[in-house]
Design an enzyme around this catalytic site. Structure first.
Site, short mmCIF file in Angstrom:
data_model
loop_
_atom_site.label_atom_id
_atom_site.label_comp_id
_atom_site.label_asym_id
_atom_site.label_seq_id
_atom_site.Cartn_x
_atom_site.Cartn_y
_atom_site.Cartn_z
N TYR A 60 56.50 56.29 31.47
CA TYR A 60 56.54 55.87 32.96
C TYR A 60 57.33 56.57 33.84
O TYR A 60 58.70 56.59 33.57
CB TYR A 60 57.06 54.48 32.62
CG TYR A 60 55.94 53.44 32.12
CD1 TYR A 60 54.66 53.79 31.94
CD2 TYR A 60 56.56 52.09 31.81
CE1 TYR A 60 53.59 52.97 31.76
CE2 TYR A 60 55.47 51.20 31.15
CZ TYR A 60 54.32 51.61 31.06
OH TYR A 60 53.20 50.81 30.33
N LEU A 231 48.89 40.15 36.34
CA LEU A 231 48.55 39.59 37.86
C LEU A 231 47.45 39.98 38.64
O LEU A 231 47.38 39.91 39.98
CB LEU A 231 50.13 39.69 38.51
CG LEU A 231 51.27 38.70 37.85
CD1 LEU A 231 52.63 39.48 38.71
CD2 LEU A 231 50.96 37.44 38.29
N ALA A 232 46.63 40.74 38.03
CA ALA A 232 45.30 41.22 38.45
C ALA A 232 45.75 42.08 39.76
O ALA A 232 45.04 42.01 40.60
CB ALA A 232 44.59 39.97 38.95
N GLY A 234 47.47 41.75 42.01
CA GLY A 234 47.65 41.17 43.37
C GLY A 234 46.58 40.91 44.02
O GLY A 234 46.79 40.28 45.21
N PHE A 237 46.11 37.24 45.92
CA PHE A 237 47.47 36.70 46.71
C PHE A 237 47.25 37.07 48.08
O PHE A 237 47.51 36.28 48.95
CB PHE A 237 48.82 37.51 46.20
CG PHE A 237 48.86 37.13 44.78
CD1 PHE A 237 48.24 36.31 43.88
CD2 PHE A 237 49.58 38.06 44.10
CE1 PHE A 237 48.64 36.14 42.57
CE2 PHE A 237 49.54 38.04 42.80
CZ PHE A 237 49.00 37.05 41.91
#
Length: 321
Positions: A60, A231-232, A234, A237
């Site tokens: 990461y 959270l796909a 976002g 949203f």
């Protein structure tokens, strides 16, 4: 609610903070004071929200995510006893000299753990996950690496990521310790893990390649399913120029239910995962404390069966068979 992971890590939180966004980006630029401030604020926000399990990987932001987290533990060493750390290894990023590939050899696993411990400024990992399946992996070799790491006190528990049940079963036959986690992409948007059970024996199911029975296998063996991409990204949203009709309908339904439950869109999307009887443990990849606070409200929600199915049908873009 007791999770499968609570049998080995009794205090592990319902939600996990994914640390992929820490460290200032996927580049070799040295860590800055701003990177440090952002990481410290997000870690503190997670702890304030009741999240105590932090998900890392050696790759990461080219190791900077672990390094900046290590700076936090260096600044606040007493916090180590209040949080749980998991990291992943096995991916070798490509460069000018070699293609990206996987390496789950004993020597690679041991080296990766040493480097992660040094960056994280800790003596041990609570969990080590194998990041991707390696077609060349030797289960006995992995078992030897796990045994050495556990005997040395450097890793307490082990798991995998992105593996189907046949790979889990093959590995477990060689291991003397149980695999306690399988981290998979699972969300309202990436719902292929549901489709494969739903479409078993149907022509529509021919295109599903996730791994029939993996979710059920993990449920049976008490292996904690962790979901990445929870959270796909976002997409439910706010409106996007390229959103599909299904995405638009789902986004509008998410907003409607958020108002009905007096909650947030983030909480609705997560509550959909939490409603599944597999007792999924979502990993939240956000770098924004405000979005984190909005997401953890999912723990107070209990979606009705009808609302769960309404979201699923909207996301899949068609009626159930």
């Amino acid at each position: 609610m007791t999770l499968p992971i609570n049998h080995t890590l009794p205090g592990a939180s319902r939600l996990v903070l994914g640390c992929m966004a820490l460290g200032g980006g996927w580049n070799t630029t040295p860590l800055t004071q701003q990177d440090e401030q952002q990481a410290f604020a997000l870690i503190e926000a997670a702890l304030d929200c009741g999240i105590n399990l932090f998900d890392h990987a050696d790759i990461y932001t080219f190791g900077k995510a672990e390094a900046v987290f290590g700076r936090y533990l260096q600044a606040f060493p007493a916090q180590r006893q209040h949080l749980l750390l998991q990291s992943k290894c096995g991916i070798k990023l490509g460069n000018a000299h070699q293609p990206g590939h996987y390496d789950l050899s004993k020597i690679a696993i041991l080296a990766a753990v040493e480097q992660s411990l040094e960056r994280l400024n800790t003596d041990y990992l609570d969990l080590l996950l194998l990041h991707r399946p390696d077609p060349l992996m030797e289960p006995d070799e992995i078992a030897a690496a796990f045994e050495q790491l556990q005997q040395q006190g450097k890793v307490r528990h082990f798991g995998v990521s992105n593996m189907g049940w046949p790979q889990l079963q093959l590995l477990q036959r060689s291991l003397t310790v149980p695999l306690v986690v399988n981290q998979l992409e699972m969300s309202l948007y990436r719902h292929h893990w549901l489709e494969e059970s739903l479409l078993t024996g149907m022509p529509e199911g021919a295109g599903c390649h996730f791994g029939y029975g993996t979710v059920e296998y993990c449920q049976r063996e008490q292996i904690q399913l962790q979901s990445w991409g929870s959270l796909a990204q976002g997409r439910y949203f706010s409106a996007r120029a390229d959103e599909t009709a299904a995405e638009q309908a789902t986004r509008q339904l998410v907003a409607k239910l958020a108002a009905e439950y007096q909650s947030t869109p983030e909480a609705i999307v997560l509550a959909w995962l939490l409603r599944h009887p597999a007792r999924i443990q979502p990993v939240l990849g956000t770098s924004q404390p405000a979005r984190l606070a909005a997401a953890v409200r999912a723990e107070q929600l209990d979606l009705s069966r009808l609302h769960w199915y309404q979201l699923y049908i909207a996301a899949r873009g068609g009626a159930l068979p």
